[in-house]
Design a protein around this motif. Sequence first.
Motif, mmCIF file in Angstrom:
data_model
loop_
_atom_site.group_PDB
_atom_site.id
_atom_site.type_symbol
_atom_site.label_atom_id
_atom_site.label_comp_id
_atom_site.label_asym_id
_atom_site.label_seq_id
_atom_site.Cartn_x
_atom_site.Cartn_y
_atom_site.Cartn_z
ATOM 1 N N THR A 45 49.330 14.746 18.928
ATOM 2 C CA THR A 45 49.412 14.661 17.471
ATOM 3 C C THR A 45 48.931 15.951 16.819
ATOM 4 N N ILE A 46 47.849 16.539 17.352
ATOM 5 C CA ILE A 46 47.341 17.811 16.825
ATOM 6 C C ILE A 46 48.383 18.918 17.019
ATOM 7 N N SER A 47 49.048 18.912 18.181
ATOM 8 C CA SER A 47 50.070 19.944 18.434
ATOM 9 C C SER A 47 51.251 19.800 17.483
ATOM 10 N N LEU A 48 51.535 18.570 17.039
ATOM 11 C CA LEU A 48 52.650 18.331 16.112
ATOM 12 C C LEU A 48 52.271 18.602 14.664
ATOM 13 N N SER A 205 41.908 27.991 9.168
ATOM 14 C CA SER A 205 42.219 29.430 9.197
ATOM 15 C C SER A 205 43.354 29.815 10.144
ATOM 16 N N HIS A 206 44.015 28.823 10.753
ATOM 17 C CA HIS A 206 45.134 29.132 11.657
ATOM 18 C C HIS A 206 46.425 28.511 11.103
ATOM 19 N N GLY A 207 46.778 28.926 9.899
ATOM 20 C CA GLY A 207 48.001 28.415 9.286
ATOM 21 C C GLY A 207 47.768 27.405 8.199
ATOM 22 N N GLY A 208 46.499 27.171 7.830
ATOM 23 C CA GLY A 208 46.187 26.209 6.777
ATOM 24 C C GLY A 208 46.155 24.779 7.289
ATOM 25 N N MET A 209 46.028 23.827 6.382
ATOM 26 C CA MET A 209 45.949 22.412 6.757
ATOM 27 C C MET A 209 47.306 21.849 7.165
ATOM 28 N N PHE A 210 48.395 22.497 6.734
ATOM 29 C CA PHE A 210 49.751 22.029 7.078
ATOM 30 C C PHE A 210 50.532 23.150 7.754
ATOM 31 N N PRO A 211 50.065 23.603 8.939
ATOM 32 C CA PRO A 211 50.715 24.753 9.590
ATOM 33 C C PRO A 211 52.135 24.464 10.068
ATOM 34 N N LYS A 212 52.457 23.193 10.304
ATOM 35 C CA LYS A 212 53.804 22.825 10.772
ATOM 36 C C LYS A 212 54.673 22.289 9.639
ATOM 37 N N GLY A 213 54.171 22.418 8.410
ATOM 38 C CA GLY A 213 54.942 21.984 7.253
ATOM 39 C C GLY A 213 55.039 20.464 7.153
ATOM 40 N N PHE A 268 37.607 16.559 13.346
ATOM 41 C CA PHE A 268 37.220 17.731 12.557
ATOM 42 C C PHE A 268 36.290 18.633 13.370
ATOM 43 N N ILE A 269 35.335 18.008 14.081
ATOM 44 C CA ILE A 269 34.415 18.767 14.933
ATOM 45 C C ILE A 269 35.168 19.402 16.106
ATOM 46 N N VAL A 270 36.077 18.639 16.718
ATOM 47 C CA VAL A 270 36.862 19.158 17.849
ATOM 48 C C VAL A 270 37.625 20.413 17.431
ATOM 49 N N MET A 271 38.303 20.353 16.277
ATOM 50 C CA MET A 271 39.111 21.495 15.824
ATOM 51 C C MET A 271 38.255 22.632 15.269
ATOM 52 N N SER A 272 36.983 22.347 14.966
ATOM 53 C CA SER A 272 36.066 23.415 14.550
ATOM 54 C C SER A 272 35.616 24.230 15.755
ATOM 55 N N VAL A 273 35.386 23.536 16.882
ATOM 56 C CA VAL A 273 34.948 24.223 18.097
ATOM 57 C C VAL A 273 36.127 24.882 18.799
ATOM 58 N N THR A 274 37.249 24.139 18.911
ATOM 59 C CA THR A 274 38.456 24.643 19.564
ATOM 60 C C THR A 274 39.565 24.746 18.523
ATOM 61 N N PRO A 275 40.006 25.945 18.162
ATOM 62 C CA PRO A 275 41.110 26.052 17.190
ATOM 63 C C PRO A 275 42.269 25.148 17.588
ATOM 64 N N TRP A 276 42.851 24.464 16.609
ATOM 65 C CA TRP A 276 43.861 23.447 16.899
ATOM 66 C C TRP A 276 45.012 23.983 17.735
ATOM 67 N N ASN A 277 45.384 25.245 17.554
ATOM 68 C CA ASN A 277 46.519 25.806 18.288
ATOM 69 C C ASN A 277 46.171 26.160 19.733
ATOM 70 N N GLU A 278 44.923 25.952 20.142
ATOM 71 C CA GLU A 278 44.520 26.180 21.527
ATOM 72 C C GLU A 278 44.259 24.866 22.263
ATOM 73 N N ILE A 279 44.474 23.735 21.602
ATOM 74 C CA ILE A 279 44.269 22.417 22.222
ATOM 75 C C ILE A 279 45.551 22.008 22.942
ATOM 76 N N PRO A 280 45.521 21.787 24.275
ATOM 77 C CA PRO A 280 46.739 21.415 25.016
ATOM 78 C C PRO A 280 47.272 20.055 24.557
ATOM 79 N N ALA A 281 48.591 19.951 24.414
ATOM 80 C CA ALA A 281 49.204 18.695 23.962
ATOM 81 C C ALA A 281 49.093 17.598 25.009
ATOM 82 N N ASP A 282 49.017 17.973 26.312
ATOM 83 C CA ASP A 282 49.013 16.972 27.382
ATOM 84 C C ASP A 282 47.608 16.663 27.885
ATOM 85 N N GLN A 283 46.591 16.984 27.086
ATOM 86 C CA GLN A 283 45.214 16.766 27.517
ATOM 87 C C GLN A 283 44.411 16.164 26.372
#
Length: 479
Positions: A45-48, A205-213, A268-283
Motif C-alpha cells: 500500500t505504501i508503494s502504491l 520530503s520525497h514527493g509530498g503527501m501524494f507522490p503518486k497522485g 507515520f513513525i515507520v516512514m519517518s525512519v525509513t523513507p517511504w520510497n525505500e520500503i520494499p513492497a513485498d516485505q
Amino acid sequence: MTTVREPKAEQATHELQRKLSNRHLQLIAIGGAIGTGLFMGSGKTISLAGPSILLIYMIIGGMFFFLMRALGEILLSNLHYKSFIDMAHDLIGPAAGYYIGWSYWLGWVLVGIADLAAIINYLNFWLPPDMAFTPIGQALISAGCVLLVLGLNLLTVKLFGEIEFWFALIKILAILGLIVIGGFMVFSHFQAPQGSIASFSNVWSHGGMFPKGASGFLAGFQIALFAFVGVELIGTMAAEAKDPEKNLPKAVNAIPTRIILFYVLALFIVMSVTPWNEIPADQSPFVSLFLHAGIGGAAVIMNLVVLSSVMSSMNSGVFSTSRMLYGLSLGGQAPKGLGELSSRAVPAKGLLFSCLFIMAGAALQYFVPNTVEAFTLASSLCVILFISIWGLIMVCYLRYRKLRPELHAQSKFKMPGGVWMSYVVLIFLFFTLIILSLEPDTLRALIISPVWLIILTITYRVLYLPRVKKRMLAQQLDN
C-alpha cells in the motif's frame, strides 16, 4: 425472528456458551484491527500510495467506526441474535441471511489462504537470499499451519479467547515498542547504513503527501481495506460474550483510538525512519524498518511478531467461519451436522469443514508460488465479499430503524448520525467497489466475483427453498 427455546438442561450442550470475558473481547477486538493487511499488506500500500496511506487509514477507520456502532446497536437490541445471519434473516429476509452467512464464511476462508501466503513470505526471511521454499515445501508448511489452528479451535471457546488474548497482546506491545524505538531514532537523528537520517520530514520530503497522485491514492484503498477485515469480528462473538450490554460498547467505542495508534501513528513513525520510497513492497514495513536501520536482532523479533499475527488472523478466521456455519445450520441453510456442538460446546464439524477448504489454499501455494501474487489475489476477492457484507450490515440498520423504532428509542447505544450516516457509509462502500475496477489485479477479482453470487442463487433455490416449503406444508398439515 422467533427462536425455539430448549429446556435449560439441554441448552448447556446444544447452545454456544458465554465464555468470553471482557478482557478477551477487548483484546480480540483490538487484534481484529491489527491483522495481516497491516503487517504485510501495508508494504504494498505504501508503494502504491506513498504517505497518503495515512489519510486512507483515517478515512476507512472513520467509516468503520459508524459501521460498528450500527452493528452494536442492532446486536444489543436483540440478544437472541447469534450472529449476522440471524440479524439479516430477521431484518431483511432469509435470502439475505443465506448470502451474508455463506459469503462471510468464504471471505474468512480467503483470509486464511492469504494468511498462508503471508506465512511463507515471513518464513523466507530466515533463508539465504539465493534460497526459497519449494512449491511442495510451501504447501506442506501451509497444511501444517491449518492443522495447528484446527487443533486449537477444537478445544474450548475460553481457550480460543485466551490464545487470542495473548496473540493480540504481543501485537500491541510490538507496535508500541516500534513507536517508542522509532520515535527515539527520529529524535536522536539516527543515520541508517544506507545514509538516510531518521526525521519526521521523511514523510513528506520525497514527493509530498501524494507522490503518486490521485491514481496512487485510490489504488491504496484495496489492501488498506483488507487490513480492516476482522474489525467486525466481535459481531460473530455476541453469543459467546459475557455481559454484552457492557462489554460490546467498550470494544466498539475504542475503534478510533486503535486506528490512530496502530495504523496512523505506527506507519507515520515507520516512514519517518525509513523513507517511504525505500520500503520494499513485498516485505512488512515493520520488519524493513529495523533492517534498514541495520538492527538485525530487532528485525528477527519483529518478524516473529508478524508471524504470530498471521497465525492469530487464521485462528480468528477459523473460529468465525465455524460460528457462521453453526448459525446457517440452525436456520436450515446449511447441512444439519454443521450445527452440532461437541461436548466442549464447540461446532467441531463446522471447524473441520472450514479447515478443509482453507487447506485447499495449500494447493494455491503450489500453483502460485509467488507469495505476494497469491496474497493479492486472495485478499482482493476477500475484500469484494466483505464490502458486500458490510453493506448489508448497513442495510440491516436501515431496516431496523424502519421496522423497530421502539427498540431504537429504548437503545442506550445509538449509532451517531443514525439513518443519514448509514447512507454515507453505503456510498463510501460503493465508491470502494469503483476503485477496485481501476487496478488490473483487483479488476480480475471483481470480474470473477459474480460467479459466487450465481452459485449462491442456485443453491438457495435448489437446496434451501424446497426445505422451507416442505416445513411450511408440514406446519399447515399439523394445524
